[in-house]
Design an enzyme around this catalytic site. Structure first.
Site, PDB file in Angstrom:
ATOM      1  N   ARG A   1       0.711  -0.586  -0.268  1.00 36.92           N
ATOM      2  CA  ARG A   1      -0.025   0.011   0.062  1.00 36.92           C
ATOM      3  C   ARG A   1       0.993   1.139  -0.032  1.00 36.92           C
ATOM      4  O   ARG A   1       0.592   1.683  -0.748  1.00 36.92           O
ATOM      5  CB  ARG A   1      -0.824  -0.241   1.605  1.00 36.92           C
ATOM      6  CG  ARG A   1      -1.752  -0.752   1.403  1.00 36.92           C
ATOM      7  CD  ARG A   1      -3.169  -0.452   2.289  1.00 36.92           C
ATOM      8  NE  ARG A   1      -4.458  -1.590   2.058  1.00 36.92           N
ATOM      9  CZ  ARG A   1      -5.081  -1.606   2.855  1.00 36.92           C
ATOM     10  NH1 ARG A   1      -5.414  -0.792   3.708  1.00 36.92           N
ATOM     11  NH2 ARG A   1      -6.111  -2.441   2.596  1.00 36.92           N
TER      12      ARG A   1
ATOM     13  N   ASP B   1      -4.150   4.611   4.142  1.00 34.74           N
ATOM     14  CA  ASP B   1      -2.935   4.076   2.861  1.00 34.74           C
ATOM     15  C   ASP B   1      -4.223   3.528   2.017  1.00 34.74           C
ATOM     16  O   ASP B   1      -3.480   2.530   0.962  1.00 34.74           O
ATOM     17  CB  ASP B   1      -2.454   3.132   4.087  1.00 34.74           C
ATOM     18  CG  ASP B   1      -2.826   2.135   4.577  1.00 34.74           C
ATOM     19  OD1 ASP B   1      -4.511   1.571   4.458  1.00 34.74           O
ATOM     20  OD2 ASP B   1      -2.798   1.227   5.468  1.00 34.74           O
ATOM     21  N   ASP B   2      -5.215   4.004   2.024  1.00 31.22           N
ATOM     22  CA  ASP B   2      -6.045   3.054   0.462  1.00 31.22           C
ATOM     23  C   ASP B   2      -6.548   4.246  -0.212  1.00 31.22           C
ATOM     24  O   ASP B   2      -7.857   3.855  -0.457  1.00 31.22           O
ATOM     25  CB  ASP B   2      -6.967   2.048   0.759  1.00 31.22           C
ATOM     26  CG  ASP B   2      -8.336   2.072   2.246  1.00 31.22           C
ATOM     27  OD1 ASP B   2      -8.327   3.439   2.674  1.00 31.22           O
ATOM     28  OD2 ASP B   2      -9.227   1.480   2.631  1.00 31.22           O
TER      29      ASP B   2
ATOM     30  N   ASP C   1     -11.861   8.250  13.752  1.00 36.14           N
ATOM     31  CA  ASP C   1     -13.157   9.126  13.175  1.00 36.14           C
ATOM     32  C   ASP C   1     -13.837   9.905  13.697  1.00 36.14           C
ATOM     33  O   ASP C   1     -14.496  11.193  14.476  1.00 36.14           O
ATOM     34  CB  ASP C   1     -13.348   8.661  11.924  1.00 36.14           C
ATOM     35  CG  ASP C   1     -13.383   7.296  11.872  1.00 36.14           C
ATOM     36  OD1 ASP C   1     -13.269   7.009  12.768  1.00 36.14           O
ATOM     37  OD2 ASP C   1     -14.123   6.855  10.844  1.00 36.14           O
TER      38      ASP C   1
ATOM     39  N   HIS D   1     -14.303   3.500   0.501  1.00 34.81           N
ATOM     40  CA  HIS D   1     -14.646   2.060  -0.293  1.00 34.81           C
ATOM     41  C   HIS D   1     -15.987   1.405   0.802  1.00 34.81           C
ATOM     42  O   HIS D   1     -16.562   0.979  -0.148  1.00 34.81           O
ATOM     43  CB  HIS D   1     -13.477   1.038   0.274  1.00 34.81           C
ATOM     44  CG  HIS D   1     -13.430   0.844   1.756  1.00 34.81           C
ATOM     45  ND1 HIS D   1     -12.636   1.704   2.822  1.00 34.81           N
ATOM     46  CD2 HIS D   1     -14.534   0.079   2.457  1.00 34.81           C
ATOM     47  CE1 HIS D   1     -12.533   1.708   4.260  1.00 34.81           C
ATOM     48  NE2 HIS D   1     -13.819   0.563   3.707  1.00 34.81           N
TER      49      HIS D   1
END
Length: 474
Positions: A215, A293-294, A379, A403
Site C-alpha cells: 500500500r 493508506d488505501d 474518526d 471504499h
C-alpha cells in the site's frame, strides 16, 4: 488303411483326459493336445502308416464314421484330430527327405499354437486395462459431480463480413487508441499554480506494518510523489532493520513510529490519530488533512477546494458515511445528544484554528480517553470532540470518496475534481469481517494498465490525471 477305434475305450480315455485337466482356467482342451502328441508319436514310430494315411484320406474319415451317433464331443474331437493329422502329414511329406525334420517342425507348430493363444490373451488383457485406465477418471468425475475435464474447443468459423470489417476498421481503431492515449497525456495536470498553497498543508497517512507493502509503495509511486515534502506516514511497530531503512529512505524520513498496537481496534486507531494530531500542531501549518493508506489524494483538487475556505476559521471539512447522525443516549436521560462525523476512510481536513481549540481535549492521552469513554473509533472520537464538546459542525464535502461507496459509479470526467478515491480488493463471494459478502470495489477507468497489473487502479488514475515516468505513451 482303416484304423478302428472302440467307442468304449474312447469314452474311457476322454474321461481320464478330462479328469487330468480339472482346474484349468479357460476350459479343458488337454485331450486335443494329447491326441496331437499321440499322432506325432505314431508318425515317428510308423512312417509307412503315415504315407498310407496320406494316400488313403478316406480311411481317416472312417474314424468319424465309427463313432456312435449322438456323441457330439467325439465328433468334435475326431474333426480336430483329422485336421491336425492332415497338417502333420503335409509337414512330413515336405520334410521326409530331411529325416527327423518333420518331428521338429511338428513340435514347433504345437508350441506356436500355444504361444499365439497366450499372445492373444495378453493383447486382450492390455486392451481392457487401457480402456479402464482412460475411462475411470471420467466416470469418477461424473459420479462425484465435479466435471474437471476441459472440453476441447470446437472449430469456430469467422464470418467473412466480420473479417473484412476488421480489416477496413483497423485504421479507425488505431486512431481511437491514439486519441485515447492523447487524452492521458493531454490531461497531465500541473501543481505549479498552487504549489505555494500546498506547502501550507500537513498531510498525514495512517497505516500499519502489515500494509507497508504494497500500500505505501503504491502511494509513494503515485500521488505522494507530487507532495512528498508535505506528507507524513504514521505506523505502529518497527520492521526489521533493513526494511526500516529502505522505507525511511523512500519516504524521505517521514515515517513516524507511534509504538501503538498493530491491531485494528479502536484504542490502536485512536492512539495513531492522536500522534497525527500532535505532529500537525508542531508543524505550524494552516491545514491538517488526514487520509488512510488505501486513499488516492488529488493534490490539485485539494488545493483548489481549501483555497475557498478561510484557515483562520474553525473548520471541520469531510464527508459522512451514515444516513443519520450518531446519537449518544445518557442513562439518566439528561445529556442526550447527536452529531455528524467525517469518516476517516474518505479523508477529512481541519483548520489550525480548530485544532488549537481541540488541543485541551486531544493531546497527552486525552484523545484516547475520549474514545474509550463511549468505545468510539478514531474518526468518531474526533467528531465527538469537535461537535459535542466544542460545538462546531461538520462542513460536508461530497468529493471525498471512501471504499464504502460504489466507486465504479464515479465518471472518468469527474476524477480531476475528486478530492480522494479509495479501493477494496475483496474477492467476489468472499466474506468480509462483518460477515457480509462483497466484491472488489474500485474506480472504473480503462487503461493504461490492466487490473492484473494495477488492481487498485491508482496507477491508471495517476497517469490519467498527472502522468509519470512509468506511464505508457503508446
Amino acid at each position: 488303411m482303416v484304423i478302428k477305434v472302440d467307442s468304449g475305450e474312447r469314452k474311457q480315455k476322454l474321461k481320464v483326459e478330462k479328469k487330468a485337466c480339472d482346474g484349468k482356467i479357460f476350459g479343458c482342451k488337454c485331450h486335443d493336445y494329447q491326441n496331437i502328441f499321440s499322432v506325432k508319436n505314431n508318425l515317428t514310430a510308423q512312417p509307412a502308416s503315415v504315407k498310407n494315411l496320406t494316400s488313403q484320406p478316406t480311411s481317416v474319415k472312417n474314424l468319424t464314421s465309427t463313432s456312435q451317433p449322438g456323441s457330439a464331443d467325439l465328433h468334435e474331437v475326431d474333426r480336430k484330430n483329422e485336421n491336425l493329422v492332415l497338417i502333420c502329414n503335409n509337414i512330413s511329406q515336405a520334410g521326409q527327405q530331411g529325416g527327423g525334420e518333420s518331428n521338429r517342425l511338428c513340435d514347433m507348430l504345437v508350441k506356436l499354437f500355444k504361444s499365439v493363444r497366450k499372445q492373444c490373451f495378453l493383447l486382450c488383457l492390455l486392451f481392457i486395462v487401457f480402456i479402464l485406465g482412460t475411462s475411470i477418471p471420467y466416470l469418477w468425475s461424473r459420479i462425484s459431480g465435479h466435471n474437471n475435464l476441459v472440453p476441447t474447443s470446437a472449430v469456430q468459423y469467422i464470418p467473412l463480413q466480420l473479417y473484412t470489417n476488421h480489416l477496413y476498421n483497423d485504421e479507425d481503431k488505431r486512431g481511437a487508441r491514439q486519441e485515447e492515449e492523447e487524452d492521458f497525456r493531454s490531461l497531465s495536470l500541473s501543481l505549479k499554480p498552487v504549489q505555494h498553497y500546498l506547502n501550507n498543508i500537513f498531510i498525514s497517512v495512517k497505516t500499519t506494518k502489515r500494509y507497508h507493502y504494497p500500500r505505501l509503495i503504491i502511494l509513494l509511486e503515485t500521488w505522494v510523489s507530487l507532495v512528498k515534502d508535505q506528507t507524513w506516514f504514521f505506523t505502529d511497530e518497527t520492521h526489521s532493520e533493513g526494511e526500516d531503512l529502505d522505507l525511511q529512505n523512500r519516504t524521505g524520513n517521514h515515517l513516524i513510529y507511534t509504538n501503538c498496537s498493530t491491531s485494528h481496534q479502536r484504542l490502536s486507531l485512536c492512539c495513531k490519530m492522536e500522534a497525527e494530531f500532535q505532529h500537525f500542531l508542531k508543524s505550524h501549518k494552516s491545514w491538517w488533512c488526514h487520509v488512510d493508506d488505501d486513499n488516492y489524494l488529488n493534490p490539485l483538487a485539494l488545493a483548489h477546494t481549501l483555497s475557498r475556505y478561510d484557515p483562520t476559521e474553525p473548520l471541520y471539512i469531510g464527508k459522512t458515511s451514515t444516513a443519520t447522525p450518531l446519537k449518544i443516549i445518557d442513562v439518566h436521560g439528561t445529556q442526550n445528544s447527536s452529531f455528524w462525523f467525517a469518516t476517516g476512510g474518505a479523508g477529512f481536513c481541519i483548520s489550525r484554528v480548530l485544532a488549537l481549540k481541540m488541543a485541551p481535549h486531544a493531546v497527552d492521552g486525552k484523545f484516547i480517553q475520549a474514545g474509550n469513554k463511549f468505545w468510539f473509533p478514531d474518526d468518531v472520537t474526533l467528531g465527538y470532540i469537535i461537535v459535542t464538546k466544542l460545538g462546531f459542525q461538520l462542513t460536508e464535502e461530497e468529493r471525498f470518496h471512501s471504499h464504502l461507496e460504489h466507486l465504479n459509479l464515479i465518471n472518468k470526467e469527474d476524477l480531476k475534481d475528486s478530492l480522494t478515491l479509495s479501493y477494496s480488493l475483496e474477492k467476489t463471494g468472499e466474506q468480509s469481517h462483518t460477515g457480509s459478502k462483497r466484491g472488489s470495489n474500485t474506480v472504473s477507468i480503462s487503461g493504461p494498465f490492466s487490473t492484473s497489473v494495477d488492481p487498485s487502479r491508482f496507477y491508471s488514475v495517476h497517469c490519467y490525471l498527472y502522468g509519470g515516468p512509468y506511464c505508457p505513451t503508446k
